[in-house]
Design a protein around this motif. Structure first.
Motif, PDB file in Angstrom:
ATOM      1  N   HIS A  40       0.827  -1.267  -0.074  1.00 54.94           N
ATOM      2  CA  HIS A  40      -0.031  -0.031  -0.017  1.00 54.94           C
ATOM      3  C   HIS A  40       0.870   1.224  -0.145  1.00 54.94           C
ATOM      4  O   HIS A  40       2.029   1.276   0.594  1.00 54.94           O
ATOM      5  N   PRO A  41       0.448   2.333  -0.716  1.00 50.79           N
ATOM      6  CA  PRO A  41       1.119   3.754  -0.566  1.00 50.79           C
ATOM      7  C   PRO A  41       1.506   3.999   0.590  1.00 50.79           C
ATOM      8  O   PRO A  41       2.745   4.653   0.880  1.00 50.79           O
ATOM      9  N   ALA A  42       0.518   3.874   1.607  1.00 47.90           N
ATOM     10  CA  ALA A  42       0.917   4.458   3.026  1.00 47.90           C
ATOM     11  C   ALA A  42       2.170   3.728   3.678  1.00 47.90           C
ATOM     12  O   ALA A  42       2.450   4.272   4.595  1.00 47.90           O
ATOM     13  N   ALA A  43       2.535   2.395   3.297  1.00 44.66           N
ATOM     14  CA  ALA A  43       3.747   1.502   3.763  1.00 44.66           C
ATOM     15  C   ALA A  43       5.012   1.536   2.989  1.00 44.66           C
ATOM     16  O   ALA A  43       5.654   0.661   3.282  1.00 44.66           O
ATOM     17  N   GLN A  44       4.891   2.461   1.588  1.00 43.52           N
ATOM     18  CA  GLN A  44       6.157   2.248   0.912  1.00 43.52           C
ATOM     19  C   GLN A  44       7.248   3.009   1.440  1.00 43.52           C
ATOM     20  O   GLN A  44       7.013   3.777   2.366  1.00 43.52           O
ATOM     21  N   GLY A  45       8.455   2.768   1.145  1.00 45.16           N
ATOM     22  CA  GLY A  45       9.481   3.302   1.665  1.00 45.16           C
ATOM     23  C   GLY A  45      10.134   2.634   2.806  1.00 45.16           C
ATOM     24  O   GLY A  45      11.228   3.050   3.314  1.00 45.16           O
ATOM     25  N   GLN A  46       9.711   1.385   3.222  1.00 47.13           N
ATOM     26  CA  GLN A  46      10.116   0.712   4.457  1.00 47.13           C
ATOM     27  C   GLN A  46      10.769  -0.671   4.227  1.00 47.13           C
ATOM     28  O   GLN A  46      10.782  -1.196   4.901  1.00 47.13           O
ATOM     29  N   ASN A  47      10.926  -0.875   2.441  1.00 46.42           N
ATOM     30  CA  ASN A  47      11.406  -2.058   2.255  1.00 46.42           C
ATOM     31  C   ASN A  47      10.514  -3.238   2.490  1.00 46.42           C
ATOM     32  O   ASN A  47      10.958  -4.547   2.924  1.00 46.42           O
ATOM     33  N   LEU A  48       9.181  -3.030   2.493  1.00 45.73           N
ATOM     34  CA  LEU A  48       8.501  -4.213   2.844  1.00 45.73           C
ATOM     35  C   LEU A  48       8.307  -5.252   1.873  1.00 45.73           C
ATOM     36  O   LEU A  48       8.182  -6.345   2.599  1.00 45.73           O
ATOM     37  N   ALA A  49       8.476  -4.970   0.608  1.00 46.65           N
ATOM     38  CA  ALA A  49       8.477  -5.975  -0.374  1.00 46.65           C
ATOM     39  C   ALA A  49       9.621  -7.001  -0.303  1.00 46.65           C
ATOM     40  O   ALA A  49       9.430  -8.067  -0.262  1.00 46.65           O
ATOM     41  N   THR A  50      10.663  -6.276   0.336  1.00 50.65           N
ATOM     42  CA  THR A  50      11.896  -7.100   0.428  1.00 50.65           C
ATOM     43  C   THR A  50      11.615  -7.961   1.640  1.00 50.65           C
ATOM     44  O   THR A  50      11.997  -9.077   1.757  1.00 50.65           O
ATOM     45  N   ARG A  51      11.276  -7.264   2.969  1.00 50.62           N
ATOM     46  CA  ARG A  51      10.959  -8.356   3.897  1.00 50.62           C
ATOM     47  C   ARG A  51       9.876  -9.382   3.778  1.00 50.62           C
ATOM     48  O   ARG A  51      10.296 -10.722   4.184  1.00 50.62           O
ATOM     49  N   LEU A  52       9.030  -9.082   2.883  1.00 50.53           N
ATOM     50  CA  LEU A  52       7.931 -10.112   2.726  1.00 50.53           C
ATOM     51  C   LEU A  52       8.788 -11.331   1.863  1.00 50.53           C
ATOM     52  O   LEU A  52       8.510 -12.323   2.014  1.00 50.53           O
ATOM     53  N   GLY A  53       9.445 -10.994   0.751  1.00 46.87           N
ATOM     54  CA  GLY A  53      10.111 -11.701  -0.153  1.00 46.87           C
ATOM     55  C   GLY A  53      11.062 -12.630   0.695  1.00 46.87           C
ATOM     56  O   GLY A  53      11.270 -13.790   0.411  1.00 46.87           O
ATOM     57  N   LEU A  54      11.896 -11.991   1.628  1.00 45.29           N
ATOM     58  CA  LEU A  54      12.937 -12.489   2.355  1.00 45.29           C
ATOM     59  C   LEU A  54      12.288 -13.569   3.272  1.00 45.29           C
ATOM     60  O   LEU A  54      12.760 -14.789   3.463  1.00 45.29           O
ATOM     61  N   GLU A  55      11.242 -13.377   3.896  1.00 43.51           N
ATOM     62  CA  GLU A  55      10.429 -14.301   4.803  1.00 43.51           C
ATOM     63  C   GLU A  55       9.975 -15.595   3.925  1.00 43.51           C
ATOM     64  O   GLU A  55      10.114 -16.756   4.690  1.00 43.51           O
ATOM     65  N   LEU A  56       9.599 -15.226   3.043  1.00 39.80           N
ATOM     66  CA  LEU A  56       9.017 -16.204   2.153  1.00 39.80           C
ATOM     67  C   LEU A  56      10.398 -17.390   1.550  1.00 39.80           C
ATOM     68  O   LEU A  56      10.169 -18.540   1.532  1.00 39.80           O
ATOM     69  N   LEU A  57      11.263 -16.788   1.251  1.00 37.61           N
ATOM     70  CA  LEU A  57      12.503 -17.504   0.934  1.00 37.61           C
ATOM     71  C   LEU A  57      12.934 -18.303   1.979  1.00 37.61           C
ATOM     72  O   LEU A  57      13.397 -19.443   1.707  1.00 37.61           O
ATOM     73  N   LYS A  58      12.820 -17.674   3.225  1.00 33.05           N
ATOM     74  CA  LYS A  58      13.399 -18.404   4.118  1.00 33.05           C
ATOM     75  C   LYS A  58      12.617 -19.922   4.682  1.00 33.05           C
ATOM     76  O   LYS A  58      13.228 -20.853   5.017  1.00 33.05           O
ATOM     77  N   GLN A  59      11.347 -19.620   4.143  1.00 33.13           N
ATOM     78  CA  GLN A  59      10.410 -20.878   4.322  1.00 33.13           C
ATOM     79  C   GLN A  59      10.579 -22.036   3.191  1.00 33.13           C
ATOM     80  O   GLN A  59       9.947 -22.967   3.334  1.00 33.13           O
ATOM     81  N   SER A  60      11.359 -21.682   2.175  1.00 32.35           N
ATOM     82  CA  SER A  60      11.206 -22.274   0.977  1.00 32.35           C
ATOM     83  C   SER A  60      11.649 -23.936   1.182  1.00 32.35           C
ATOM     84  O   SER A  60      11.066 -24.796   0.639  1.00 32.35           O
ATOM     85  N   ASP A  61      12.592 -23.854   1.687  1.00 33.79           N
ATOM     86  CA  ASP A  61      13.503 -25.085   2.005  1.00 33.79           C
ATOM     87  C   ASP A  61      12.492 -26.244   2.840  1.00 33.79           C
ATOM     88  O   ASP A  61      12.385 -27.446   2.644  1.00 33.79           O
ATOM     89  N   SER A  62      11.683 -25.428   3.779  1.00 37.68           N
ATOM     90  CA  SER A  62      11.077 -26.424   4.496  1.00 37.68           C
ATOM     91  C   SER A  62       9.808 -27.028   3.996  1.00 37.68           C
ATOM     92  O   SER A  62       9.241 -27.811   4.488  1.00 37.68           O
ATOM     93  N   VAL A  63       9.404 -26.321   2.835  1.00 43.13           N
ATOM     94  CA  VAL A  63       8.450 -26.802   2.283  1.00 43.13           C
ATOM     95  C   VAL A  63       8.653 -27.781   0.806  1.00 43.13           C
ATOM     96  O   VAL A  63       7.748 -27.744   0.074  1.00 43.13           O
TER      97      VAL A  63
END
Length: 311
Positions: free
Chosen positions: A83-106
């Motif tokens: 959302h535009p209200a949350a941009q500038g906080q590297n949020l897409a990066t944080r979400l992507g990294l969290e999903l990649l951390k879970q990749s091996d376990s699934v």
């Protein structure tokens, strides 16, 4: 704004996630499933989507997902929105990294990503979290930004630790040698396998474009491709093999430009990408190799227009 919390998707989030996409993209997002909260819930219940959301005081302000056809050892990092209200906080990066951390376990061995080229942010984010750009999909989908031209996509691949997807150890044509050697340095090489399970020839129409999937080129098939209507926009995926140099020459003679590689659906292997009929446009891409592929393709497109005009 309170502190954002990144957490796994809950079934109760489906309506809020759908609304987030509507607020950011209006009616133009290319994946229609997100406009039906019931479809979002269904994908998660089936295990084909695994999402993370960013929540502030109960409001969903960010979303990203691993999407795959189950069961599969590959997935796509997709449906990323902030959302535009949350941009500038590297949020897409944080979400992507969290999903990649879970990749091996699934049980995943690799993750792909489709990076838009209307802006550089997705491309920068993908590189930051460990994706390597491998190929271009020209004029691939209707623009989610309501632009008149279809969106060209940069494909990226991320290998989960301990897994490989090597390229064949063969001489590369001069026209793309630097790029292919770069990919070999990233993904490794192996002796080319001489026999694989037979893969059926496919051709499908996708909006304005015709997609062809080929395992092996031969003289008869090349002749048939040469007789397809000249006004057709065609994207071809040809299994990468020891015949690559010959294949590049054959496709080039038919007016196709080489636009990189994309992983095959299985655990290993690559498709070489070829395209004919790209829109003439200027793009500034984050990856120098993707920029070179785009510039070469544009030169090819301009030459084709010149040849048609002369005729």
């Amino acid at each position: 704004m309170n502190r954002l919390i990144v957490r796994p998707f809950r079934p109760s989030d489906s309506i809020a996630v759908s609304q987030l996409f509507r607020e950011v993209y209006g009616d133009h997002y290319v994946q229609p499933d997100i406009y039906l909260p019931n479809m979002i819930s269904q994908h998660h219940a089936e295990g084909s989507w695994q999402s993370m959301v960013a929540v502030d005081d109960g409001r969903v302000l960010g979303h990203a997902a691993l999407c795959r056809d189950t069961p599969s050892s590959t997935a796509e990092l997709a449906l990323s929105v902030v959302h535009p209200a949350a941009q500038g906080q590297n949020l897409a990066t944080r979400l992507g990294l969290e999903l990649l951390k879970q990749s091996d376990s699934v049980g995943l061995k690799s993750v792909s990503i489709k990076q838009v080229t209307h802006h550089p942010y997705t491309q920068r984010m993908a590189e930051k979290i460990g994706f390597h750009s491998t190929g271009l999909l020209p004029d691939f989908v209707p623009s989610p930004f309501a632009e008149p031209f279809p969106e060209t996509i940069v494909m990226g691949c991320h290998l989960i630790a301990g897994h490989m997807r090597p390229l064949p150890d063969i001489p590369w044509p001069e026209s793309c040698r630097a790029f292919m050697q770069h990919l070999c340095s990233v993904f490794g090489t192996h002796q080319d396998k001489t026999s694989r399970p037979a893969m059926p020839l496919q051709i499908k129409q996708q909006q304005h474009r015709f997609d062809i999937v080929i395992q092996r080129l031969n003289t008869r098939l090349l002749e048939q491709i040469s007789q397809l209507p000249r006004h057709w926009l065609i994207s071809a995926r040809l299994e990468l093999s020891r015949h690559f140099a010959r294949d590049v020459h054959s496709f080039s003679a038919l007016g196709f430009a080489f636009t990189g590689l994309i992983p095959t659906p299985g655990d290993d292997g690559w498709f070489a990408l070829f395209h004919r009929g790209a829109q003439v446009r200027s793009l500034n891409l984050h990856c120098v190799h993707m920029q070179q592929l785009h510039d070469d393709m544009q030169q090819n497109a301009n030459a084709s227009i010149g040849n048609r005009s002369a005729a």
